[in-house]
Write a protein that holds these residues in place. Structure first.
Motif, mmCIF file in Angstrom:
data_model
loop_
_atom_site.group_PDB
_atom_site.id
_atom_site.type_symbol
_atom_site.label_atom_id
_atom_site.label_comp_id
_atom_site.label_asym_id
_atom_site.label_seq_id
_atom_site.Cartn_x
_atom_site.Cartn_y
_atom_site.Cartn_z
ATOM 1 N N VAL A 1 88.598 -3.372 14.368
ATOM 2 C CA VAL A 1 87.224 -3.541 14.058
ATOM 3 C C VAL A 1 86.613 -4.992 14.263
ATOM 4 O O VAL A 1 85.610 -5.015 14.104
ATOM 5 N N ARG A 2 87.584 -5.680 15.048
ATOM 6 C CA ARG A 2 87.335 -7.231 15.414
ATOM 7 C C ARG A 2 86.327 -7.102 16.630
ATOM 8 O O ARG A 2 86.532 -5.814 17.361
ATOM 9 N N GLU A 3 85.728 -8.108 17.027
ATOM 10 C CA GLU A 3 85.078 -8.021 18.305
ATOM 11 C C GLU A 3 86.074 -7.963 19.353
ATOM 12 O O GLU A 3 87.193 -8.407 19.480
ATOM 13 N N LYS A 4 85.482 -7.580 20.791
ATOM 14 C CA LYS A 4 86.287 -7.341 21.902
ATOM 15 C C LYS A 4 87.100 -8.726 22.216
ATOM 16 O O LYS A 4 88.303 -8.348 22.763
ATOM 17 N N ASP A 5 86.385 -9.604 22.261
ATOM 18 C CA ASP A 5 87.410 -11.065 22.560
ATOM 19 C C ASP A 5 88.528 -11.050 21.632
ATOM 20 O O ASP A 5 89.763 -11.687 22.239
ATOM 21 N N ALA A 6 88.491 -11.052 20.385
ATOM 22 C CA ALA A 6 89.587 -11.128 19.438
ATOM 23 C C ALA A 6 90.643 -10.044 19.993
ATOM 24 O O ALA A 6 91.658 -10.210 19.784
ATOM 25 N N PHE A 7 90.223 -8.905 20.152
ATOM 26 C CA PHE A 7 90.989 -7.685 20.462
ATOM 27 C C PHE A 7 91.899 -7.862 21.642
ATOM 28 O O PHE A 7 92.888 -7.911 21.789
ATOM 29 N N ASP A 8 91.018 -8.510 22.877
ATOM 30 C CA ASP A 8 91.766 -8.848 23.976
ATOM 31 C C ASP A 8 92.708 -9.858 23.872
ATOM 32 O O ASP A 8 93.797 -9.959 24.438
ATOM 33 N N ALA A 9 92.553 -10.917 22.775
ATOM 34 C CA ALA A 9 93.370 -11.809 22.603
ATOM 35 C C ALA A 9 94.775 -11.550 21.882
ATOM 36 O O ALA A 9 95.781 -12.193 22.045
ATOM 37 N N GLY A 10 94.786 -10.286 21.406
ATOM 38 C CA GLY A 10 95.964 -9.726 20.734
ATOM 39 C C GLY A 10 95.538 -8.444 19.877
ATOM 40 O O GLY A 10 94.422 -8.930 18.993
ATOM 41 N N HIS A 11 96.323 -7.570 19.879
ATOM 42 C CA HIS A 11 95.973 -6.387 18.924
ATOM 43 C C HIS A 11 97.283 -5.814 18.789
ATOM 44 O O HIS A 11 98.220 -5.822 19.252
ATOM 45 N N ILE A 12 97.383 -4.883 17.701
ATOM 46 C CA ILE A 12 98.498 -4.049 17.419
ATOM 47 C C ILE A 12 98.616 -2.912 18.262
ATOM 48 O O ILE A 12 97.665 -2.367 18.813
ATOM 49 N N LEU A 13 99.890 -2.907 18.792
ATOM 50 C CA LEU A 13 100.068 -2.014 19.886
ATOM 51 C C LEU A 13 99.517 -0.448 19.591
ATOM 52 O O LEU A 13 100.088 -0.081 18.567
ATOM 53 N N GLY A 14 99.009 0.079 20.302
ATOM 54 C CA GLY A 14 98.380 1.408 19.992
ATOM 55 C C GLY A 14 97.073 1.459 19.373
ATOM 56 O O GLY A 14 96.434 2.519 19.318
ATOM 57 N N ALA A 15 96.499 0.217 19.128
ATOM 58 C CA ALA A 15 95.253 0.328 18.551
ATOM 59 C C ALA A 15 94.029 0.470 19.423
ATOM 60 O O ALA A 15 94.161 0.202 20.657
ATOM 61 N N ARG A 16 92.875 0.959 19.093
ATOM 62 C CA ARG A 16 91.725 1.117 19.730
ATOM 63 C C ARG A 16 90.766 0.027 19.121
ATOM 64 O O ARG A 16 90.568 0.215 18.106
ATOM 65 N N SER A 17 90.055 -0.389 20.174
ATOM 66 C CA SER A 17 88.728 -1.464 19.901
ATOM 67 C C SER A 17 87.759 -0.667 19.659
ATOM 68 O O SER A 17 87.033 0.226 20.357
ATOM 69 N N TYR B 1 83.024 -3.627 14.748
ATOM 70 C CA TYR B 1 81.952 -3.320 13.725
ATOM 71 C C TYR B 1 80.667 -3.266 13.973
ATOM 72 O O TYR B 1 79.900 -2.570 13.617
ATOM 73 N N SER B 2 80.298 -4.385 14.816
ATOM 74 C CA SER B 2 79.066 -4.435 15.387
ATOM 75 C C SER B 2 78.563 -3.105 16.291
ATOM 76 O O SER B 2 77.263 -2.910 16.585
ATOM 77 N N MET B 3 79.581 -2.578 16.554
ATOM 78 C CA MET B 3 79.314 -1.122 17.620
ATOM 79 C C MET B 3 79.522 0.150 16.722
ATOM 80 O O MET B 3 79.481 1.006 17.365
ATOM 81 N N LEU B 4 79.869 -0.076 15.416
ATOM 82 C CA LEU B 4 80.370 1.272 14.481
ATOM 83 C C LEU B 4 79.238 2.151 14.617
ATOM 84 O O LEU B 4 79.573 3.386 14.836
ATOM 85 N N LYS B 5 78.129 1.777 14.278
ATOM 86 C CA LYS B 5 76.910 2.822 14.295
ATOM 87 C C LYS B 5 76.679 3.643 15.372
ATOM 88 O O LYS B 5 76.526 4.869 15.389
ATOM 89 N N THR B 6 76.839 3.151 16.618
ATOM 90 C CA THR B 6 76.850 4.070 17.999
ATOM 91 C C THR B 6 78.209 4.524 18.245
ATOM 92 O O THR B 6 78.028 5.437 19.295
ATOM 93 N N SER B 7 79.308 3.998 17.793
ATOM 94 C CA SER B 7 80.440 4.765 18.247
ATOM 95 C C SER B 7 81.238 5.455 17.363
ATOM 96 O O SER B 7 82.218 5.946 17.660
ATOM 97 N N MET B 8 80.565 5.594 15.968
ATOM 98 C CA MET B 8 81.439 6.268 15.176
ATOM 99 C C MET B 8 81.851 7.760 15.389
ATOM 100 O O MET B 8 82.878 8.298 15.102
ATOM 101 N N GLN B 9 80.971 8.387 15.969
ATOM 102 C CA GLN B 9 81.105 9.923 16.531
ATOM 103 C C GLN B 9 82.282 9.789 17.227
ATOM 104 O O GLN B 9 83.077 11.100 17.420
ATOM 105 N N SER B 10 83.016 8.823 17.861
ATOM 106 C CA SER B 10 84.225 9.181 18.772
ATOM 107 C C SER B 10 85.456 9.200 17.813
ATOM 108 O O SER B 10 86.679 9.388 18.360
ATOM 109 N N LEU B 11 85.251 8.782 16.436
ATOM 110 C CA LEU B 11 86.585 9.045 15.532
ATOM 111 C C LEU B 11 86.663 10.447 15.035
ATOM 112 O O LEU B 11 85.352 11.116 14.687
ATOM 113 N N ARG B 12 87.765 10.889 15.024
ATOM 114 C CA ARG B 12 87.958 12.319 14.427
ATOM 115 C C ARG B 12 87.935 12.226 12.897
ATOM 116 O O ARG B 12 88.580 11.496 12.299
ATOM 117 N N LYS B 13 87.436 13.423 12.220
ATOM 118 C CA LYS B 13 87.349 13.430 10.754
ATOM 119 C C LYS B 13 88.569 14.175 10.406
ATOM 120 O O LYS B 13 89.078 14.040 9.311
#
Length: 133
Positions: free
Chosen positions: A53-69, A72-84
């Motif tokens: 849930v970090r911003e894109k630049d932090a994600f690009d600098a390094g993230h856990i293998l297999g994680a998706r960006s 948090y600032s985009m959560l409201k508009t992107s939340m529906q992409s998560l499976r319940k």
């Protein structure tokens, strides 16, 4: 003397606000998600959705293998992409943004939410960095 007293009062209020915020985040975290260790996170992440849930630049600098960006600032508009129907494993640099994200997800009807206790900062597993080429 009254200047010193005012400074002490201000410092006391700042300290009280910090303690209050920490307590609020703790309670919010307990209500919204389960805080888990790195080993628990690593074990469960294969059968769930790992979300950074970090911003894109932090994600690009390094993230856990297999994680998706999903910043948090985009959560409201992107939340529906998560499976319940699948567990959600959240992390950020430490964990405060993950707890806020978990709270919003919980309010939206997601139930199986986990937060990495020590965040990306404490992660010792495999990571991926975006190449600069």
């Amino acid at each position: 003397m009254s200047g010193l007293l005012m400074l002490n009062i201000i410092l006391g209020l700042v300290l009280l606000a910090m303690v209050g915020n920490t307590l609020y985040m703790y309670i919010l975290g307990k209500r919204s998600a389960k805080l888990i260790t790195e080993d628990e996170f690593r074990e469960g992440m294969r059968k769930g959705q790992v979300i950074d849930v970090r911003e894109k630049d932090a994600f690009d600098a390094g993230h856990i293998l297999g994680a998706r960006s999903l910043p948090y600032s985009m959560l409201k508009t992107s939340m529906q992409s998560l499976r319940k129907d699948q567990p959600i494993y959240l992390y950020d640099q430490k964990r405060s943004i993950s707890i806020r994200t978990a709270s919003k997800l919980k309010k939206a009807g997601y139930t199986d939410i986990y937060v990495l206790k020590d965040g990306y900062e404490g992660w010792t597993g495999k990571i991926k960095k975006k190449s600069t080429l």
